[in-house]
Design an enzyme around this catalytic site. Sequence first.
Site, PDB file in Angstrom:
ATOM      1  N   SER A 145      42.462  37.117  45.522  1.00 27.83           N
ATOM      2  CA  SER A 145      42.701  37.605  46.874  1.00 27.83           C
ATOM      3  C   SER A 145      41.535  37.220  47.789  1.00 27.83           C
ATOM      4  CB  SER A 145      42.963  39.113  46.845  1.00 27.83           C
ATOM      5  OG  SER A 145      43.536  39.558  48.055  1.00 27.83           O
ATOM      6  N   ASP A 273      54.731  37.813  47.838  1.00 27.23           N
ATOM      7  CA  ASP A 273      53.520  38.605  48.001  1.00 27.23           C
ATOM      8  C   ASP A 273      53.625  39.425  49.288  1.00 27.23           C
ATOM      9  OD1 ASP A 273      50.870  39.500  48.591  1.00 27.23           O
ATOM     10  OD2 ASP A 273      49.999  37.810  47.513  1.00 27.23           O
ATOM     11  N   HIS A 301      51.569  40.736  44.801  1.00 25.22           N
ATOM     12  CA  HIS A 301      50.165  40.467  45.093  1.00 25.22           C
ATOM     13  C   HIS A 301      49.333  40.798  43.858  1.00 25.22           C
ATOM     14  CE1 HIS A 301      46.696  39.705  47.616  1.00 25.22           C
ATOM     15  NE2 HIS A 301      46.126  40.774  47.090  1.00 25.22           N
TER      16      HIS A 301
END
Length: 332
Positions: A145, A273, A301
């Site tokens: 991320s 996501d 995600h």
Amino acid sequence: MKADAFPYRAPWWLPGGNAQTLWAALASRRHFGPAPRWQRSRWNTPDGDFVDVDQALHPSAPDAPLLVLFHGLEGSSASQYAVAFADFAAAHGLAYAVPHFRGCSGELNHAPRAYHSGDFAEIDWILRRFASEHPGRPLLAVGVSLGGNALMRWAGELGDAAAQQVRAIASVCSPLDLAAGGHAIGRGFNRLVYTRMFMRSMVPKALKKLEQHPGLFDREALLGARDLYEFDNLFTAPLHGFRDTADYWSRASAKPVLHRIRVPALALNARNDPFVPANSLPTAQDAGTHVTLWQPAQGGHVGFPVSHGPFGLPGHVRAMPEAVGHWLLTHL
């Protein structure tokens, strides 16, 4: 270069990106072997601050590769993906370390600054330190991320010089277009669930930072912030040299520099996501010749849960580290 070499399919009982995201974070099995044990080291930074680094204590050969993981927003070595990668590293005899971005190791850092999505100078300093401390180990790096955007930004900024530090890198579910991701997390269900979750952690830390450094920002304005756009406008952007949120999201995004990457790099993004809109993902033209794109339809995600056990429960999250880790190992 684009390849769909990770044909992930979610369990039937986890439909949709939100379910795949939340189950992976809250209820999934993270490791098959023993839970990782850590040895923490404190590295003093050139600007008088510190970074805490957790190194896994499982055995590895002196010349085995070192896998370094850069965590996501408000993550740590305890995050489900960090534990799952530790399990992969232990199973394959790799050394493994998780450096914490400033303020994420359980102790507030000293300096007025914190960390941000485009912090490639910090990435560079950390990777150089690992390379100098482990000269006999090939270095591999994965960022998740926020950490993945910063890592890819680092590789794009350094170009050919990145190969002096690492053999290969990977980003997982990274918002490589920060504006698209930032606006997405501020709407609808995302705002109700994920934005609130992050703000519950970030706002108290920012207020403690204000106690350290009075006058750093407007306390009442920060208390009124309701999403990451407002938080970044009041805290993240000005503390790290950006004019405002728009300037931060524009200048810190990795997508515009992907074509400048000159080491083997993998960008894995699920197309469902909740944080990263599919229409913002890089194309092969954006990526250039050194970047491989994996964009499966499902996964959420940093989710990618897989059925496990006689009834498919509780599910595990080792499939993604297995696929990403093996991709990295093929580039030694």
